[in-house]
Design an enzyme around this catalytic site. Structure first.
Site, mmCIF file in Angstrom:
data_model
loop_
_atom_site.group_PDB
_atom_site.id
_atom_site.type_symbol
_atom_site.label_atom_id
_atom_site.label_comp_id
_atom_site.label_asym_id
_atom_site.label_seq_id
_atom_site.Cartn_x
_atom_site.Cartn_y
_atom_site.Cartn_z
ATOM 1 N N CYS A 106 6.326 -7.869 6.904
ATOM 2 C CA CYS A 106 6.455 -9.318 6.799
ATOM 3 C C CYS A 106 6.523 -9.781 5.341
ATOM 4 C CB CYS A 106 5.277 -9.997 7.482
ATOM 5 S SG CYS A 106 5.151 -9.668 9.255
ATOM 6 N N GLU A 137 4.755 -12.131 3.955
ATOM 7 C CA GLU A 137 3.422 -12.327 3.391
ATOM 8 C C GLU A 137 2.852 -11.006 2.880
ATOM 9 O OE1 GLU A 137 4.102 -15.305 6.715
ATOM 10 O OE2 GLU A 137 4.453 -13.172 6.408
ATOM 11 N N CYS A 192 2.092 -14.600 10.809
ATOM 12 C CA CYS A 192 1.726 -13.969 12.082
ATOM 13 C C CYS A 192 0.242 -13.580 12.033
ATOM 14 C CB CYS A 192 2.601 -12.741 12.345
ATOM 15 S SG CYS A 192 2.229 -11.321 11.278
ATOM 16 N N GLU A 208 13.130 -5.688 7.567
ATOM 17 C CA GLU A 208 13.171 -5.046 8.882
ATOM 18 C C GLU A 208 13.629 -3.599 8.769
ATOM 19 O OE1 GLU A 208 14.121 -9.076 11.445
ATOM 20 O OE2 GLU A 208 15.670 -7.546 11.304
ATOM 21 N N ASN A 209 13.364 -2.842 9.815
ATOM 22 C CA ASN A 209 13.704 -1.429 9.863
ATOM 23 C C ASN A 209 14.259 -1.127 11.245
ATOM 24 O OD1 ASN A 209 13.166 1.522 10.307
ATOM 25 N ND2 ASN A 209 12.441 1.341 8.206
ATOM 26 N N ALA A 210 15.273 -0.285 11.322
ATOM 27 C CA ALA A 210 15.855 0.071 12.612
ATOM 28 C C ALA A 210 14.821 0.710 13.539
ATOM 29 C CB ALA A 210 17.043 1.018 12.418
ATOM 30 N N ALA A 211 13.833 1.360 12.987
ATOM 31 C CA ALA A 211 12.758 1.960 13.779
ATOM 32 C C ALA A 211 11.646 0.924 13.942
ATOM 33 C CB ALA A 211 12.235 3.226 13.111
ATOM 34 N N TYR A 212 11.877 -0.019 14.859
ATOM 35 C CA TYR A 212 10.841 -1.042 15.111
ATOM 36 C C TYR A 212 9.553 -0.362 15.481
ATOM 37 C CZ TYR A 212 13.833 -5.255 15.376
ATOM 38 O OH TYR A 212 14.646 -6.317 15.091
ATOM 39 N N ASN A 243 10.624 -10.682 4.230
ATOM 40 C CA ASN A 243 10.503 -9.715 5.315
ATOM 41 C C ASN A 243 11.584 -8.646 5.163
ATOM 42 O OD1 ASN A 243 12.325 -11.902 6.149
ATOM 43 N ND2 ASN A 243 12.307 -11.047 8.208
#
Length: 141
Positions: free
Chosen positions: A59, A61, A92, A50-54, A48
């Site tokens: 993911c 997968e 997910c 992640e990015n600060a801009a949710y 995974n």
């Protein structure tokens, strides 16, 4: 003689665990690794990111599927997810649908953590009555 899907289980889980170590999860601190086995017997892993801009991250997968497609893989024969949590971590909902693009309902999906395999599922069990490529008319060139 080629290995059975089940014989690839340990290698898939090891690849997912190694991918988890590369996860970029500074916000949730929830690292996940995944690995898929393609129709040629090759294993493709992802983590995974992640990015600060949710919610612009992706993911594990999805990363593993992208690696498979880039390597020329067309079908997922098995998948493994590696994450540490109180309960087994499965893909997910969005990733279940992404897996469905490349896998049959009978495709095994293993959830593992530091204690070993926590759950054994099929994609069809995780995503019953799914929508997939067979629902669409054949494309014309």
């Amino acid at each position: 003689m080629s290995k059975s899907v089940e014989q690839h289980q340990a290698a898939l889980i090891a690849a997912a665990k190694a991918a988890r170590e590369k996860a970029h999860a500074p916000y949730s601190r929830f690292a996940v690794g995944a690995a898929v086995l393609d129709e040629q017997g090759r294993i493709h892993a992802g983590c995974n990111v992640e990015n600060a801009a949710y919610p612009q991250g992706w993911c594990a997968e999805a990363s593993a599927l992208a690696a498979m497609v880039m390597a020329g893989g067309k079908q997922v024969q098995a998948a493994a997810v590696y994450a540490v949590a109180p309960e087994a971590v499965t893909p997910c909902g969005g990733c279940r649908q992404k897996l469905r693009e490349f896998a049959a309902g009978t495709c095994p999906v293993w959830a593992a953590d530091d204690s070993g395999v926590r759950g054994t599922y099929t994609l069809g069990g995780l995503l019953p009555h799914s929508f997939g490529p067979s629902h669409l008319p054949p494309s014309t060139p």
